[in-house]
Each structure stands twice: as structure tokens, then as C-alpha cells.
Design a protein around this motif. Structure first.
Motif, PDB file in Angstrom:
ATOM      1  N   LEU A 185       0.862  -1.179   0.000  1.00 32.28           N
ATOM      2  CA  LEU A 185       0.000   0.000   0.000  1.00 32.28           C
ATOM      3  C   LEU A 185       0.896   1.226   0.000  1.00 32.28           C
ATOM      4  O   LEU A 185       1.905   1.271   0.714  1.00 32.28           O
ATOM      5  N   TYR A 186       0.516   2.250  -0.784  1.00 29.49           N
ATOM      6  CA  TYR A 186       1.393   3.394  -0.952  1.00 29.49           C
ATOM      7  C   TYR A 186       0.849   4.699  -0.372  1.00 29.49           C
ATOM      8  O   TYR A 186       1.635   5.589  -0.009  1.00 29.49           O
ATOM      9  N   GLU A 233      -7.212  -6.198  -2.071  1.00 29.53           N
ATOM     10  CA  GLU A 233      -7.865  -7.439  -1.665  1.00 29.53           C
ATOM     11  C   GLU A 233      -7.256  -8.634  -2.371  1.00 29.53           C
ATOM     12  O   GLU A 233      -6.806  -8.543  -3.517  1.00 29.53           O
ATOM     13  N   LYS A 234      -7.256  -9.751  -1.634  1.00 30.36           N
ATOM     14  CA  LYS A 234      -6.814 -11.024  -2.207  1.00 30.36           C
ATOM     15  C   LYS A 234      -7.541 -12.115  -1.458  1.00 30.36           C
ATOM     16  O   LYS A 234      -7.302 -12.318  -0.262  1.00 30.36           O
ATOM     17  N   ALA A 270      -6.472  -5.360   2.777  1.00 32.03           N
ATOM     18  CA  ALA A 270      -5.577  -4.461   3.494  1.00 32.03           C
ATOM     19  C   ALA A 270      -5.973  -3.023   3.211  1.00 32.03           C
ATOM     20  O   ALA A 270      -6.291  -2.666   2.078  1.00 32.03           O
ATOM     21  N   THR A 271      -5.968  -2.199   4.289  1.00 32.61           N
ATOM     22  CA  THR A 271      -6.295  -0.788   4.168  1.00 32.61           C
ATOM     23  C   THR A 271      -5.196   0.034   4.821  1.00 32.61           C
ATOM     24  O   THR A 271      -4.440  -0.462   5.669  1.00 32.61           O
ATOM     25  N   ILE A 330      -9.639 -10.000   7.769  1.00 30.00           N
ATOM     26  CA  ILE A 330      -9.770 -11.384   7.332  1.00 30.00           C
ATOM     27  C   ILE A 330     -11.248 -11.758   7.427  1.00 30.00           C
ATOM     28  O   ILE A 330     -11.814 -11.773   8.531  1.00 30.00           O
ATOM     29  N   THR A 331     -11.832 -12.069   6.285  1.00 28.97           N
ATOM     30  CA  THR A 331     -13.264 -12.383   6.214  1.00 28.97           C
ATOM     31  C   THR A 331     -13.458 -13.882   6.110  1.00 28.97           C
ATOM     32  O   THR A 331     -12.860 -14.536   5.259  1.00 28.97           O
TER      33      THR A 331
END
Lengths: 113, 110
Positions: free
Chosen positions: B50-51, B58-59, B64-65, B75-76
Motif C-alpha cells: 500500500l502506498y 484485496e486477495k 488491506a487498508t 480477514i473475512t
């Protein structure tokens, strides 16, 4: 393609001995990094190379630790007069440039008796 | 001094029980924030970069935020195979070295 490889996977040595740990980066990656990871901790930076030269060696703990990358590919981490506190997993990573994602090898577990 | 702190240190979930891992950071000029997964006896495996604040990636079951002070890994409906240590790292403006947190050990029970 092949990932980062490290040899040996395990190394047991006696206090005071000299050891060398080897890292083969992903082909074409110009940046190569060494980290050290103790149990239950995140990796701790040691040194990184851009090509053949050490661009940042600020993480080397003392002058017993030294690393080389003579041809800009394979790197060797050298530890002189090993101490029990040097026991850890030594991780190598490489990236296309110093700003890109780093890809890690499986590590070398060093045990100093 | 650049620093990364992850919480909790360990997290136990039941399969299907969603949760979040936290990564708080201080760095003089963030170039990138990285999430890695590490299985026992193996090297870290790259997940996300993330920049900038507001960015999300998402994967599969992971998202990730990033804000200006922290990152979350959501984590879902986790599965047992998501059990691992999750590492967060930051890179400063000059690139090069990563500064890692101590990791969050996630255990997902069936």
C-alpha cells in the motif's frame, strides 16, 4: 521461475568459529537484502546491496559481520568469531530495484553452541 | 525513529469468524507499507503493498487498508489454512530496507 534460494538451510557451529551463509537472488534482481529474525520477532535489517556495492549497512551489529556480492548476483554473509547471541534465522530477499517488493528466501537457521 | 507496532500479538479465531489485525507505524516519509505472511520454518511470503492513505487491496479472504498512521488487515470468514504469522513492514522515502513489526500469530480453528 526460481525464487530466492539460501544455503545451507541449517548451520550448527561452535562459539568462536567462522561461518558463511549464501544467498542466490531471483535472476535479474539488482537489489539484495539480508535480515536476521529471532524467535517470535519480525525480521531485522542487516545490509542491502544495489548491484555489487553495499548501499546501506547500517543494520550490521558489529564488525564481526560482513557481506559481499562481488558479481552483483550471489551474496555471502560472513560472521567471524561467532557468539551464542548470533543464533537466529538469517533471511535473504531480493527485488528488481530498491523501491520494489522484496521477495524472501527460506532462510538459514544458525545455531551457535 | 521509524517504528512499527502490530496488535494483537496472537489471535485465535473459529473458522468463519471475521476479524482485523492492526499495524501502527511512524516513519519519516512513507514510501510503502507491506504485508507478508510467514508459515513456521519458512520465509515471509508477500501479500500486499500500500502506498497512500485511503488505498485498499484485496486477495481472496484478505483485505488491506491504509491510513496516515496505521494499516489494517481484515480477514473475512477465515479458514484453518489462513493460520500463519502476519508481518507488517514499512519502507522510508529512499527505498531499501524494510522495518518490520513483531508480527501477529493467527490461529484459525475448524
Amino acid at each position: 521461475g526460481a525464487g530466492v534460494s539460501q544455503t545451507p538451510s541449517n548451520k550448527v557451529t561452535e562459539k568462536g568459529k567462522y561461518v558463511e551463509l549464501r544467498c542466490d537472488p531471483i535472476s535479474g534482481h539488482t537489489a539484495l537484502y539480508w535480515y536476521r529474525q529471532s524467535l517470535g520477532q519480525g525480521p531485522e535489517f542487516l545490509i542491502y546491496f544495489q548491484g555489487t556495492g553495499a548501499a546501506d549497512d547500517s543494520g550490521l551489529p558489529n564488525d564481526r559481520f560482513f557481506a559481499v556480492r562481488p558479481e552483483g548476483s550471489v551474496s555471502t554473509l560472513k560472521i567471524q568469531r561467532t557468539e551464542r547471541g548470533d543464533s537466529a534465522v538469517y533471511l535473504c530477499a531480493s527485488s528488481p530495484t530498491a523501491s520494489d517488493t522484496q521477495y524472501f528466501g527460506p532462510g538459514t537457521r544458525l545455531t551457535v553452541l | 525513529e521509524d517504528q512499527v507496532t502490530q496488535s494483537p500479538e496472537a489471535l485465535r479465531l473459529q473458522e468463519g469468524e471475521s476479524s482485523s489485525l492492526n499495524c501502527s507505524y511512524t516513519v519519516s516519509g512513507l514510501r510503502g507499507l507491506f504485508w507478508y505472511r510467514q508459515d513456521p520454518g519458512k520465509g515471509p511470503e508477500f501479500l500486499f503493498t500500500l502506498y497512500s492513505a485511503g488505498e485498499e487491496k484485496e486477495k481472496e479472504r484478505l483485505k488491506a487498508t491504509l491510513t496516515k498512521k496505521e494499516s489494517f488487515l481484515h480477514i473475512t470468514a477465515p479458514k484453518p489454512e489462513d493460520s500463519a504469522t502476519y508481518l507488517c513492514a514499512v519502507q522510508g522515502p529512499e527505498g531499501g530496507k524494510l522495518i518490520f513489526g513483531q508480527g501477529t500469530e493467527l490461529s484459525v480453528k475448524p
